[in-house]
Motif scaffolding. Structure first.
Motif, mmCIF file in Angstrom:
data_model
loop_
_atom_site.group_PDB
_atom_site.id
_atom_site.type_symbol
_atom_site.label_atom_id
_atom_site.label_comp_id
_atom_site.label_asym_id
_atom_site.label_seq_id
_atom_site.Cartn_x
_atom_site.Cartn_y
_atom_site.Cartn_z
ATOM 1 N N LYS A 41 0.810 -1.223 0.000
ATOM 2 C CA LYS A 41 0.000 0.000 0.000
ATOM 3 C C LYS A 41 0.847 1.279 0.000
ATOM 4 O O LYS A 41 0.736 2.100 -0.894
ATOM 5 C CB LYS A 41 -0.936 0.022 1.218
ATOM 6 C CG LYS A 41 -1.810 -1.195 1.376
ATOM 7 C CD LYS A 41 -2.880 -1.256 0.348
ATOM 8 C CE LYS A 41 -3.796 -2.465 0.623
ATOM 9 N NZ LYS A 41 -4.886 -2.529 -0.299
ATOM 10 N N ALA A 118 -7.788 8.334 0.245
ATOM 11 C CA ALA A 118 -7.428 6.935 0.509
ATOM 12 C C ALA A 118 -5.913 6.775 0.584
ATOM 13 O O ALA A 118 -5.395 6.047 1.438
ATOM 14 C CB ALA A 118 -8.016 6.021 -0.564
ATOM 15 N N GLN A 119 -5.175 7.447 -0.295
ATOM 16 C CA GLN A 119 -3.717 7.370 -0.278
ATOM 17 C C GLN A 119 -3.152 8.009 1.000
ATOM 18 O O GLN A 119 -2.218 7.489 1.604
ATOM 19 C CB GLN A 119 -3.124 8.053 -1.517
ATOM 20 C CG GLN A 119 -3.372 7.294 -2.799
ATOM 21 C CD GLN A 119 -2.936 8.071 -4.024
ATOM 22 O OE1 GLN A 119 -3.128 9.289 -4.116
ATOM 23 N NE2 GLN A 119 -2.341 7.373 -4.985
ATOM 24 N N THR A 121 -4.644 8.127 3.851
ATOM 25 C CA THR A 121 -4.920 7.165 4.918
ATOM 26 C C THR A 121 -3.885 6.050 4.930
ATOM 27 O O THR A 121 -3.450 5.605 6.002
ATOM 28 C CB THR A 121 -6.349 6.588 4.764
ATOM 29 O OG1 THR A 121 -7.278 7.666 4.873
ATOM 30 C CG2 THR A 121 -6.650 5.541 5.817
ATOM 31 N N GLU A 122 -3.473 5.585 3.764
ATOM 32 C CA GLU A 122 -2.455 4.526 3.691
ATOM 33 C C GLU A 122 -1.122 5.003 4.264
ATOM 34 O O GLU A 122 -0.445 4.269 4.990
ATOM 35 C CB GLU A 122 -2.269 4.025 2.262
ATOM 36 C CG GLU A 122 -3.486 3.393 1.631
ATOM 37 C CD GLU A 122 -4.004 2.137 2.313
ATOM 38 O OE1 GLU A 122 -3.400 1.644 3.285
ATOM 39 O OE2 GLU A 122 -5.049 1.638 1.867
#
Length: 185
Positions: A41, A118-119, A121-122
């Motif tokens: 991820k 989302a990125q 969060t990763e």
């Protein structure tokens, strides 16, 4: 005009296949280890969004910030010494710059290249996991093991003769997007 049950069979088969695939993806997913999370991820995001300006070309490293290693992140750069504080995203300036919360430090600098929520969060999860950075061999082993799985939480791999890049060859699709490519049952 009335349709017979036999005429509905192909449609019913496709719907059944889609439901089965959806159920397979909805099954409990084993949580990723910190090394797996980084390898699958966080590392791809860092590689795509950061490395070209901060490490790939040793003669053109911007801000004296080489991000090709964990040590590079921990060392900071020309103006930042707390870029990465393992286990503490709130204290890691990296979170500020990727969220564009400081007008002087917005990374990546082009608005159309910003990280998605989302990125972000990763990356935050990677930092919460104490920012592990497994060696190249470990990352490759993790990546190959993941590619061997036909179905994961990220989707399904459709076997092909190959793509123009590794990313395309091993791309995962959501079941709803590929229903027409599933075998008729």
């Amino acid at each position: 005009m009335r349709w017979s049950r036999a005429q509905h069979s192909p449609l019913r088969s496709r719907l059944t296949a889609a439901l089965l695939l959806t159920a397979a993806l909805a099954a409990p997913v084993t949580a990723l280890t910190p090394d797996e999370h980084f390898s699958l991820k966080a590392f791809p995001i860092l590689k795509e969004k950061c490395f070209s300006c901060h490490g790939e070309d040793p003669n053109k490293i911007k801000g004296e910030l080489n991000l090709l290693t964990r040590e590079g992140f921990l060392g900071g750069g020309e103006f930042i010494d707390t870029l990465l504080v393992p286990g503490k995203p709130a204290e890691s300036f990296l979170m500020t710059v990727i969220k564009w919360e400081d007008g002087d430090y917005e990374m990546p600098p082009k608005e159309n290249d910003r990280l998605t929520p989302a990125q972000i969060t990763e990356i935050e999860t990677w930092i919460k996991n104490a920012a592990p950075w497994p060696d190249d061999k470990t990352r490759e082993t993790i990546l190959l093991a993941e590619r061997a799985k036909e179905v994961t939480e990220d989707g399904i791999i459709i076997k092909s003769s190959g793509g123009t890049s590794d990313a395309w060859t091993h791309r995962r699709y959501k079941p709803a997007d590929i229903w027409a490519f599933q075998p008729v049952r």
